[in-house]
Motif scaffolding. Sequence first.
Motif, PDB file in Angstrom:
ATOM      1  N   PHE A   4      -3.616  25.885   4.258  1.00 22.01           N
ATOM      2  CA  PHE A   4      -4.112  24.899   5.212  1.00 22.01           C
ATOM      3  C   PHE A   4      -3.931  25.423   6.635  1.00 22.01           C
ATOM      4  O   PHE A   4      -3.055  26.237   6.907  1.00 22.01           O
ATOM      5  N   THR A   6      -4.190  23.008   9.304  1.00 24.29           N
ATOM      6  CA  THR A   6      -3.742  21.882  10.133  1.00 24.29           C
ATOM      7  C   THR A   6      -2.657  21.131   9.367  1.00 24.29           C
ATOM      8  O   THR A   6      -2.618  21.151   8.133  1.00 24.29           O
ATOM      9  N   THR A   8      -2.576  17.985   9.184  1.00 26.35           N
ATOM     10  CA  THR A   8      -3.263  16.894   8.493  1.00 26.35           C
ATOM     11  C   THR A   8      -3.554  17.273   7.043  1.00 26.35           C
ATOM     12  O   THR A   8      -3.336  16.476   6.119  1.00 26.35           O
ATOM     13  N   GLU A   9      -4.010  18.506   6.831  1.00 20.95           N
ATOM     14  CA  GLU A   9      -4.277  18.957   5.450  1.00 20.95           C
ATOM     15  C   GLU A   9      -2.995  18.995   4.630  1.00 20.95           C
ATOM     16  O   GLU A   9      -2.989  18.673   3.438  1.00 20.95           O
ATOM     17  N   ARG A  12      -2.241  15.433   3.633  1.00 19.45           N
ATOM     18  CA  ARG A  12      -3.181  14.999   2.576  1.00 19.45           C
ATOM     19  C   ARG A  12      -2.775  15.561   1.221  1.00 19.45           C
ATOM     20  O   ARG A  12      -2.809  14.868   0.211  1.00 19.45           O
ATOM     21  N   GLN A  13      -2.398  16.841   1.210  1.00 25.17           N
ATOM     22  CA  GLN A  13      -2.006  17.475  -0.044  1.00 25.17           C
ATOM     23  C   GLN A  13      -0.740  16.816  -0.600  1.00 25.17           C
ATOM     24  O   GLN A  13      -0.628  16.558  -1.813  1.00 25.17           O
ATOM     25  N   HIS A  16      -1.588  13.564  -2.181  1.00 28.81           N
ATOM     26  CA  HIS A  16      -2.250  13.814  -3.461  1.00 28.81           C
ATOM     27  C   HIS A  16      -1.219  14.154  -4.550  1.00 28.81           C
ATOM     28  O   HIS A  16      -1.335  13.716  -5.694  1.00 28.81           O
ATOM     29  N   ALA A 299       3.747  19.237  -0.472  1.00 31.21           N
ATOM     30  CA  ALA A 299       2.391  19.815  -0.415  1.00 31.21           C
ATOM     31  C   ALA A 299       2.295  21.127  -1.173  1.00 31.21           C
ATOM     32  O   ALA A 299       1.211  21.528  -1.576  1.00 31.21           O
TER      33      ALA A 299
END
Length: 358
Positions: A4, A6, A8-9, A12-13, A16, A299
């Motif tokens: 990633f 950023t 933010t990614e 998100r991960q 998830h 993540a």
Amino acid sequence: MAKFITLTEMVRQARHNLDRNVWDYLVGSAETESSQKRNRYGLDAWVFRPRILNDVSTVVARTPVLGMAARLPVIMPPLGSCQLFEPGGATTVARACQDFGVMQIVSSACLPDFEAVARDVPGPKIYQLYLLGDQAWMDDIIHRAIAAGYTGFCLTADTQVYSRRERDLLKRWGPPSGRQTTHTTGFGTQAAMSWDTVAHVKETFDIPLILKGVSVAEDARRCVEAGVDVVYVSNHGGRQLDHTRACIDALVEVVAAVEGRVPVWVDGGFQRGADVVKALCLGASAVGMGRFEGLALAAGGAPALVRALEILEHEITTAMALAGIARLEDLGPSLVERAGAMGQADVLGGFPLLDQGY
Ligand SMILES: Cc1cc2nc3c(=O)[nH]c(=O)nc-3n(C[C@H](O)[C@H](O)[C@H](O)COP(=O)(O)O)c2cc1C
């Protein structure tokens, strides 16, 4: 793990990968979660007064942290039950901290235990202990921590009893670190911890003592008088007493009280490089980032935490350059002012889609 670019990614991960219970344990806090929100309101309220036309072609953010030549003035604070985010838990964090070059504080409420972490990943590290036994029990553990190679010892003073974590209580769920105490008010002998405990540790052991959970000038002064080596401003990320001030605001008062006699560290709501730079401007020597650590771990283990730290380093050096500062020692209070918060704070600091409540 995809690389990633950023934070933010990364978040998100993590969302998830984690189930709802573990996600809520990581990102949630106590009761109405107001202390946690105020941490972010406070950080959003401090704004930069950037300077221009300084040469910022080389920005350096390396600094010693408790004797370690750290790549950033950032620490990975203690996370109880961090094995829920990634099976390797504190050892995975230790690997990432060593690979990247930042200080870790290992919690006594996580796996693997502190001796296994030190054996698997030697190098400078701090051990944070919750008191679950008498003085002889505590002394034995500190002796073992020193023998294992720990270079600092941390007592957390804002957790004398375990708070009411409502997200967890609503689901009748609790992490291993809180399970014995979630429905009671006690936290073993931690509730009886006092300034005598601090005096005893200082008299008995030759290891730097970090006192975590300081939030007012009176206690900060008392820490310095008691010989505490690092005053650590924290409200436990809002996970303990509800309705406290933002830690960045408490920092200002504590730095003034300490008068440069010992380093002041701070945590609470720091998610981004610019957040870290604000605290450094206000006199912190290092900044802890707990949710950041847990989210990165979730993540993708050690590689994700290293990647998150690389992005954080880029954010810190970019913020410094854009504020017109090339060296940490040139950061100071004239570079920031308190401008009032903007609208609603999102507790994850710029990751609003992920703060969906419960
Ligand atoms: C999941 C989790 C577990 C934590 N466990 C501990 C712990 O065992 N000991 C401790 O002193 N602080 C603990 N904390 C508090 C952190 O060390 C740190 O003070 C806090 O996370 C800072 O706020 P931030 O998450 O907004 O960065 C924990 C925090 C989180 C998020």
